[in-house]
Write an enzyme that holds these catalytic residues in place. Structure first.
Site, PDB file in Angstrom:
ATOM      1  CE1 TYR A  69      -1.668  -3.595   2.220  1.00 28.98           C
ATOM      2  CE2 TYR A  69       0.152  -3.579   0.212  1.00 28.98           C
ATOM      3  CZ  TYR A  69       0.029  -3.083   1.741  1.00 28.98           C
ATOM      4  OH  TYR A  69      -0.096  -2.063   2.020  1.00 28.98           O
ATOM      5  CD  GLN A 102      10.131   6.282  -3.607  1.00 26.18           C
ATOM      6  OE1 GLN A 102       9.481   7.299  -2.381  1.00 26.18           O
ATOM      7  NE2 GLN A 102      10.412   7.252  -4.633  1.00 26.18           N
ATOM      8  CG  ASP A 105       5.575  -2.326  -9.900  1.00 30.47           C
ATOM      9  OD1 ASP A 105       5.401  -1.054 -10.448  1.00 30.47           O
ATOM     10  OD2 ASP A 105       7.096  -2.912  -9.477  1.00 30.47           O
ATOM     11  CG  HIS A 120       8.622   2.060  -0.333  1.00 29.49           C
ATOM     12  ND1 HIS A 120       8.237   3.008  -0.616  1.00 29.49           N
ATOM     13  CD2 HIS A 120       9.831   2.762   1.102  1.00 29.49           C
ATOM     14  CE1 HIS A 120       8.721   4.622   0.431  1.00 29.49           C
ATOM     15  NE2 HIS A 120       9.319   4.098   0.646  1.00 29.49           N
ATOM     16  CB  CYS A 128       6.114 -14.882  10.576  1.00 26.65           C
ATOM     17  SG  CYS A 128       5.655 -15.324  12.066  1.00 26.65           S
ATOM     18  CB  CYS A 151       6.483 -18.718  15.086  1.00 26.60           C
ATOM     19  SG  CYS A 151       4.847 -17.404  14.418  1.00 26.60           S
ATOM     20  N   GLY A 188      10.049   9.372 -11.838  1.00 25.66           N
ATOM     21  CA  GLY A 188       8.922   8.943 -11.807  1.00 25.66           C
ATOM     22  C   GLY A 188       8.308   8.906 -10.188  1.00 25.66           C
ATOM     23  CB  THR A 189       9.666   9.413  -7.065  1.00 26.97           C
ATOM     24  OG1 THR A 189       8.981   9.589  -5.888  1.00 26.97           O
ATOM     25  CG2 THR A 189      10.803  10.252  -7.140  1.00 26.97           C
TER      26      THR A 189
HETATM   27  P1  OAD Z   1       3.831   9.117  -6.216  1.00 29.84           P
HETATM   28  O1  OAD Z   1       2.611   8.816  -6.918  1.00 29.84           O
HETATM   29  O2  OAD Z   1       3.998  10.283  -4.826  1.00 29.84           O
HETATM   30  O3  OAD Z   1       4.123  10.276  -7.868  1.00 29.84           O
HETATM   31  C1  OAD Z   1       4.618  10.132  -8.838  1.00 29.84           C
HETATM   32  C2  OAD Z   1       5.814  10.304 -10.029  1.00 29.84           C
HETATM   33  O4  OAD Z   1       5.221  10.654 -10.923  1.00 29.84           O
HETATM   34  C3  OAD Z   1       4.183  12.080 -10.313  1.00 29.84           C
HETATM   35  O5  OAD Z   1       5.301  12.820  -9.564  1.00 29.84           O
HETATM   36  C4  OAD Z   1       4.020  11.600 -11.325  1.00 29.84           C
HETATM   37  O6  OAD Z   1       3.904  13.436 -11.505  1.00 29.84           O
HETATM   38  C5  OAD Z   1       4.754  11.070 -12.063  1.00 29.84           C
HETATM   39  N1  OAD Z   1       4.821   9.815 -13.685  1.00 29.84           N
HETATM   40  C6  OAD Z   1       2.927   9.674 -13.537  1.00 29.84           C
HETATM   41  N2  OAD Z   1       3.236   9.601 -14.941  1.00 29.84           N
HETATM   42  C7  OAD Z   1       5.022   9.056 -14.940  1.00 29.84           C
HETATM   43  C8  OAD Z   1       5.434   8.904 -16.335  1.00 29.84           C
HETATM   44  N3  OAD Z   1       4.759   8.280 -17.202  1.00 29.84           N
HETATM   45  N4  OAD Z   1       6.655   8.451 -15.861  1.00 29.84           N
HETATM   46  C9  OAD Z   1       7.448   9.420 -15.338  1.00 29.84           C
HETATM   47  N5  OAD Z   1       6.996   9.771 -13.818  1.00 29.84           N
HETATM   48  C10 OAD Z   1       5.561   9.877 -14.334  1.00 29.84           C
HETATM   49  O7  OAD Z   1       4.438   7.729  -5.786  1.00 29.84           O
HETATM   50  P2  OAD Z   1       5.982   8.192  -5.404  1.00 29.84           P
HETATM   51  O8  OAD Z   1       6.627   9.056  -5.803  1.00 29.84           O
HETATM   52  O9  OAD Z   1       6.350   7.103  -6.189  1.00 29.84           O
HETATM   53  O10 OAD Z   1       5.273   4.770  -0.154  1.00 29.84           O
HETATM   54  O11 OAD Z   1       5.638   7.540  -3.669  1.00 29.84           O
HETATM   55  C11 OAD Z   1       6.484   7.718  -2.793  1.00 29.84           C
HETATM   56  C12 OAD Z   1       5.716   7.208  -1.543  1.00 29.84           C
HETATM   57  O12 OAD Z   1       4.747   7.010  -1.454  1.00 29.84           O
HETATM   58  C13 OAD Z   1       5.596   5.153  -2.491  1.00 29.84           C
HETATM   59  O13 OAD Z   1       6.223   4.275  -2.432  1.00 29.84           O
HETATM   60  C14 OAD Z   1       4.728   4.962  -0.893  1.00 29.84           C
HETATM   61  C15 OAD Z   1       3.671   6.277  -0.696  1.00 29.84           C
HETATM   62  O14 OAD Z   1       3.661   6.416   0.165  1.00 29.84           O
HETATM   63  C16 OAD Z   1       4.629   3.442   0.934  1.00 29.84           C
HETATM   64  O15 OAD Z   1       3.896   2.754   0.219  1.00 29.84           O
HETATM   65  C17 OAD Z   1       5.864   3.254   1.617  1.00 29.84           C
END
Ligand code: OAD
Length: 260
Positions: A69, A102, A105, A120, A128, A151, A188-189
């Site tokens: 990390y 989510q 950063d 997240h 702690c 602690c 972007g998810t």
């Molecule tokens: P992912 O890596 O699962 O998905 C990223 C998404 O962003 C994909 O659908 C890509 O197609 C899309 N993408 C890539 N480049 C892009 C861009 N320039 N503009 C827009 N979209 C783009 O990441 P997350 O969906 O954020 O959880 O993942 C969700 C969670 O899964 C994270 O927060 C993490 C992980 O487990 C924890 O850490 C608890």
């Protein structure tokens, strides 16, 4: 080339009294933060998540997890927001925006977004392990991982690990926003990870238009009223320009002229 933004979407955006935007790793991809599921540069490419991002991993090898990390924290601290982050910060000036992320950063805050619901957690914070409370000053300790000054418990990143519950207050705020908004953007998810992935459906089930911005289709795409295929760093600034800036004549923040 950014695809044309449907006029119906621009009109709804300007009229909406409350807009929710849920972001994922894709929004930070253009800032150089690897996404989770992008096979080429995915953050997990070097490690198995189970090895590092779980309470069991931290109990088994606290130093390995802390060091990983620390590497991520330093990697991300050197990165800058991209135009997609700045566009969302600007959008908050034009409408009642609830920004839910989510991502861990901190780039939305770095871009100037006034309020960010972090489902997240955040890489730049530590807490702690015993008290589950954020610890501000810990950097001058030699022991790795450092210990809680209150602690003596081990300190850990203030991020949600696999198998852990999300911060209750953040989750409740996100739920309430999804239940009351008039437009819901998923940007972007991959819409794979619960409970964040359920949020757009709370809006959809109320008949609220869901707008997805992503270069790739996801399981949410069939439920989206609009699917804007492309990168958030290009589409979001265009969305703000066409919805508000062009009509108000105000320059973009990036232009350095700022908005009074
Ligand atoms: P992912 O890596 O699962 O998905 C990223 C998404 O962003 C994909 O659908 C890509 O197609 C899309 N993408 C890539 N480049 C892009 C861009 N320039 N503009 C827009 N979209 C783009 O990441 P997350 O969906 O954020 O959880 O993942 C969700 C969670 O899964 C994270 O927060 C993490 C992980 O487990 C924890 O850490 C608890």
């Amino acid at each position: 080339m950014t695809p044309p933004i449907p006029q119906g979407l621009l009109d709804s955006l300007c009229k909406a009294g409350h807009v929710v935007v849920l972001t994922g790793a894709g929004v930070s991809a253009e800032s150089g933060v690897p996404t989770f599921r992008d096979a080429q540069s995915g953050l997990w490419a070097r490690y198995q998540p189970e090895e590092l991002a779980t309470p069991e991993a931290f109990r088994r090898n606290p130093r390995l997890v802390w060091d990983w990390y620390t590497w991520r924290r330093e990697l991300v601290a050197a990165l800058q927001p991209n135009p997609g982050h700045y566009a969302l910060a600007e959008m908050a000036r034009y409408t009642h925006l609830t920004l839910i992320t989510q991502n861990v950063d901190g780039l939305h805050q770095k871009a100037g977004s006034p309020e960010v619901i972090e489902l997240h957690g955040n890489l730049q914070r530590v807490k702690c392990q015993e008290e589950d409370r954020v610890v501000e000053s810990w950097g001058d300790q030699k022991e790795v991982p450092p210990r809680c000054p209150r602690c003596g418990g081990l300190l850990r990143p203030d991020v949600v690990w696999f198998g852990e519950a999300l911060p209750q207050e953040a989750l409740e705020s996100a739920w309430a926003a999804a239940e009351s908004c008039e437009l819901f953007f998923s940007v972007g998810t991959s819409s794979q990870v619960q409970p964040a992935a359920s949020l757009p459906y709370l809006a959809y089930d109320r008949g609220v238009p869901v707008i997805e911005i992503n270069p790739n289709e996801t399981t949410l795409t069939p439920y989206s009223a609009y699917f804007l295929r492309g990168r958030s760093g290009e589409i979001l600034p265009e969305l703000v320009r066409q919805a508000w800036r062009a009509s108000s004549g105000s320059p973009s923040p990036e232009s350095g002229l700022g908005i009074q």
